[in-house]
Design a protein around this motif. Structure first.
Motif, PDB file in Angstrom:
ATOM      1  N   ASP A 213      -1.268  22.625 -37.815  1.00 13.78           N
ATOM      2  CA  ASP A 213      -2.708  22.840 -37.841  1.00 13.78           C
ATOM      3  C   ASP A 213      -3.425  21.769 -38.658  1.00 13.78           C
ATOM      4  N   ALA A 214      -4.730  21.897 -38.762  1.00 14.95           N
ATOM      5  CA  ALA A 214      -5.531  20.875 -39.427  1.00 14.95           C
ATOM      6  C   ALA A 214      -5.219  20.740 -40.913  1.00 14.95           C
ATOM      7  N   LYS A 215      -4.607  21.783 -41.513  1.00 17.59           N
ATOM      8  CA  LYS A 215      -4.246  21.735 -42.925  1.00 17.59           C
ATOM      9  C   LYS A 215      -2.845  21.180 -43.147  1.00 17.59           C
ATOM     10  N   GLY A 216      -2.185  20.798 -42.022  1.00 11.88           N
ATOM     11  CA  GLY A 216      -0.830  20.264 -42.137  1.00 11.88           C
ATOM     12  C   GLY A 216       0.254  21.320 -42.159  1.00 11.88           C
ATOM     13  N   GLU A 217      -0.119  22.576 -41.898  1.00 15.44           N
ATOM     14  CA  GLU A 217       0.858  23.664 -41.910  1.00 15.44           C
ATOM     15  C   GLU A 217       1.486  23.842 -40.524  1.00 15.44           C
ATOM     16  N   LYS A 218       2.815  23.957 -40.515  1.00 17.67           N
ATOM     17  CA  LYS A 218       3.534  24.119 -39.257  1.00 17.67           C
ATOM     18  C   LYS A 218       3.508  25.583 -38.816  1.00 17.67           C
ATOM     19  N   TRP A 219       3.515  25.787 -37.509  1.00 16.25           N
ATOM     20  CA  TRP A 219       3.572  27.131 -36.948  1.00 16.25           C
ATOM     21  C   TRP A 219       4.400  27.093 -35.668  1.00 16.25           C
ATOM     22  N   SER A 220       4.889  28.237 -35.240  1.00 20.07           N
ATOM     23  CA  SER A 220       5.649  28.327 -33.984  1.00 20.07           C
ATOM     24  C   SER A 220       5.707  29.781 -33.540  1.00 20.07           C
ATOM     25  N   HIS A 221       5.859  29.975 -32.245  1.00 17.77           N
ATOM     26  CA  HIS A 221       6.081  31.322 -31.726  1.00 17.77           C
ATOM     27  C   HIS A 221       6.760  31.227 -30.374  1.00 17.77           C
ATOM     28  N   THR A 222       7.258  32.350 -29.905  1.00 16.11           N
ATOM     29  CA  THR A 222       7.954  32.415 -28.619  1.00 16.11           C
ATOM     30  C   THR A 222       7.310  33.489 -27.755  1.00 16.11           C
ATOM     31  N   SER A 223       7.839  33.628 -26.566  1.00 10.16           N
ATOM     32  CA  SER A 223       7.296  34.625 -25.629  1.00 10.16           C
ATOM     33  C   SER A 223       7.596  36.053 -26.063  1.00 10.16           C
ATOM     34  N   ALA A 224       8.387  36.218 -27.121  1.00  9.33           N
ATOM     35  CA  ALA A 224       8.661  37.566 -27.617  1.00  9.33           C
ATOM     36  C   ALA A 224       7.393  38.212 -28.183  1.00  9.33           C
ATOM     37  N   THR A 225       6.503  37.406 -28.738  1.00 12.38           N
ATOM     38  CA  THR A 225       5.267  37.936 -29.324  1.00 12.38           C
ATOM     39  C   THR A 225       4.010  37.360 -28.678  1.00 12.38           C
ATOM     40  N   HIS A 226       4.104  36.137 -28.177  1.00  9.71           N
ATOM     41  CA  HIS A 226       2.960  35.460 -27.562  1.00  9.71           C
ATOM     42  C   HIS A 226       3.301  35.126 -26.115  1.00  9.71           C
ATOM     43  N   ILE A 227       2.496  35.613 -25.201  1.00 14.63           N
ATOM     44  CA  ILE A 227       2.732  35.353 -23.774  1.00 14.63           C
ATOM     45  C   ILE A 227       1.545  34.590 -23.215  1.00 14.63           C
ATOM     46  N   ARG A 228       1.840  33.549 -22.449  1.00 14.90           N
ATOM     47  CA  ARG A 228       0.777  32.804 -21.791  1.00 14.90           C
ATOM     48  C   ARG A 228       1.109  32.680 -20.308  1.00 14.90           C
ATOM     49  N   TYR A 229       0.182  33.135 -19.497  1.00 14.79           N
ATOM     50  CA  TYR A 229       0.305  33.019 -18.055  1.00 14.79           C
ATOM     51  C   TYR A 229      -0.587  31.857 -17.620  1.00 14.79           C
ATOM     52  N   MET A 230      -0.016  30.877 -16.954  1.00 16.37           N
ATOM     53  CA  MET A 230      -0.810  29.723 -16.544  1.00 16.37           C
ATOM     54  C   MET A 230      -0.675  29.496 -15.042  1.00 16.37           C
ATOM     55  N   THR A 231      -1.808  29.393 -14.389  1.00 15.45           N
ATOM     56  CA  THR A 231      -1.854  29.119 -12.956  1.00 15.45           C
ATOM     57  C   THR A 231      -2.599  27.805 -12.752  1.00 15.45           C
ATOM     58  N   ILE A 232      -1.995  26.899 -11.994  1.00 15.10           N
ATOM     59  CA  ILE A 232      -2.597  25.591 -11.750  1.00 15.10           C
ATOM     60  C   ILE A 232      -2.671  25.338 -10.252  1.00 15.10           C
ATOM     61  N   SER A 233      -3.869  25.076  -9.769  1.00 18.76           N
ATOM     62  CA  SER A 233      -4.069  24.653  -8.385  1.00 18.76           C
ATOM     63  C   SER A 233      -4.293  23.139  -8.392  1.00 18.76           C
ATOM     64  N   PRO A 234      -4.439  22.513  -7.249  1.00 18.82           N
ATOM     65  CA  PRO A 234      -4.706  21.071  -7.250  1.00 18.82           C
ATOM     66  C   PRO A 234      -6.044  20.683  -7.872  1.00 18.82           C
ATOM     67  N   THR A 235      -6.910  21.673  -8.179  1.00 18.16           N
ATOM     68  CA  THR A 235      -8.221  21.351  -8.746  1.00 18.16           C
ATOM     69  C   THR A 235      -8.561  22.131 -10.017  1.00 18.16           C
ATOM     70  N   HIS A 236      -7.933  23.290 -10.253  1.00 13.37           N
ATOM     71  CA  HIS A 236      -8.318  24.171 -11.352  1.00 13.37           C
ATOM     72  C   HIS A 236      -7.099  24.755 -12.063  1.00 13.37           C
ATOM     73  N   TYR A 237      -7.354  25.358 -13.212  1.00 13.13           N
ATOM     74  CA  TYR A 237      -6.316  26.030 -13.990  1.00 13.13           C
ATOM     75  C   TYR A 237      -6.897  27.309 -14.593  1.00 13.13           C
ATOM     76  N   ILE A 238      -6.022  28.274 -14.838  1.00 11.84           N
ATOM     77  CA  ILE A 238      -6.376  29.474 -15.599  1.00 11.84           C
ATOM     78  C   ILE A 238      -5.226  29.753 -16.565  1.00 11.84           C
ATOM     79  N   ILE A 239      -5.535  29.878 -17.846  1.00 11.05           N
ATOM     80  CA  ILE A 239      -4.536  30.208 -18.869  1.00 11.05           C
ATOM     81  C   ILE A 239      -4.967  31.511 -19.544  1.00 11.05           C
ATOM     82  N   ILE A 240      -4.141  32.542 -19.414  1.00 10.38           N
ATOM     83  CA  ILE A 240      -4.409  33.832 -20.050  1.00 10.38           C
ATOM     84  C   ILE A 240      -3.401  34.004 -21.178  1.00 10.38           C
ATOM     85  N   ARG A 241      -3.894  34.270 -22.382  1.00  9.56           N
ATOM     86  CA  ARG A 241      -3.005  34.373 -23.532  1.00  9.56           C
ATOM     87  C   ARG A 241      -3.019  35.782 -24.122  1.00  9.56           C
ATOM     88  N   GLN A 242      -1.835  36.242 -24.460  1.00 12.53           N
ATOM     89  CA  GLN A 242      -1.630  37.590 -24.979  1.00 12.53           C
ATOM     90  C   GLN A 242      -0.820  37.496 -26.274  1.00 12.53           C
TER      91      GLN A 242
END
Length: 255
Positions: free
Chosen positions: A145-174
């Motif tokens: 992050d901007a303060k220089g602090e490292k972070w990480s997570h996995t799909s066990a707690t954070h889920i992101r669904y991403m759909t990409i077409s040839p022109t658009h994208y949708i990213i839903i985060r949980q």
């Protein structure tokens, strides 16, 4: 050469499936009170509904779909609202040229019935040469992050669904099974640079934010190395996504 060949195959595959399944593509609907974007891949759908009066996201969702007995059926896998799971998401539908009509109802968990009578127009922007077209789920994400602090997570707690077409994208985060945010819009590719245009966002985005995303596909995984500069400073991250495969939906025009 291999990268260019991969791009060619992905774009050709999308074009072929779009020709046999007229639902495939990016669809938009807009009125005085709302605006909606809906992406249909050969296997999945995702959408974002924006409350135009307040410029806030009202609904967003993701899942698979099928066409059975002339009905368009959505199998919801995630949404920022609770559905009555005993009610089928089954709609009358019709595709005429660049128009997609969807009519029916959605019953929420509290018994509220939302009538659906949508008329979408297919978006006709220049198609980007992007081998990442399709549906992806995030496996891991890490950064500084901007303060220089490292972070990480996995799909066990954070889920992101991403759909990409040839022109658009949708990213839903949980996060921890709760809706976190959604990002959606058009984009363009400049070499390996994925340059997003934020059009549907649940969190405020100011014009002074600068973002850069380097995209790679390696061993079947989609890798995004990003850098964002905002009023707090510089943020960097590394995302790893895996492709979500499924059986392409068949319509009356497919064999």
């Amino acid at each position: 050469m291999k990268s260019l060949f991969t791009i060619f195959l992905c774009c050709l595959s999308w074009q072929i499936l779009a020709q046999t399944n007229p639902l495939v593509g990016t669809w938009m609907m807009e009125s005085d009170t709302m605006k909606e974007i809906k992406i249909l891949t050969p296997t999945h759908y995702s959408f974002v509904v924006l409350d135009a009066k307040n410029n806030k996201v009202a609904y967003t969702g993701y899942g698979t779909y099928s066409v059975q007995n002339g009905k368009y059926i959505e199998n919801a896998e995630y949404g920022n609202f609770e559905l009555d799971k005993s009610k089928k998401l089954e709609f009358d539908y019709k595709v005429e040229g660049d128009k997609f009509y969807q009519k029916g109802s959605v019953t929420l968990a509290d018994g509220t019935i939302n009538r659906i009578n949508n008329s979408f127009t297919k978006v006709k922007l220049p198609a980007q040469n992007n081998p990442a077209t399709g549906t992806w789920n995030q496996l891991t994400s890490s950064g500084v992050d901007a303060k220089g602090e490292k972070w990480s997570h996995t799909s066990a707690t954070h889920i992101r669904y991403m759909t990409i077409s040839p022109t658009h994208y949708i990213i839903i985060r949980q996060k921890d099974k709760q809706f976190e945010d959604v990002l959606a819009g058009s984009y363009r590719m400049e070499g390996d640079n994925f340059i997003p245009n934020w059009e549907f966002v649940s969190n405020p985005v100011t014009d002074d934010i600068k973002i850069k995303i380097i995209q790679r596909i390696q061993a079947g995984k989609l890798l995004w190395d990003g850098m964002m500069v905002d009023k707090e400073g510089t943020h960097t991250w590394h995302d790893v996504y895996e492709k979500v495969n499924g059986k392409p939906a068949k319509t009356a025009s497919t064999k």
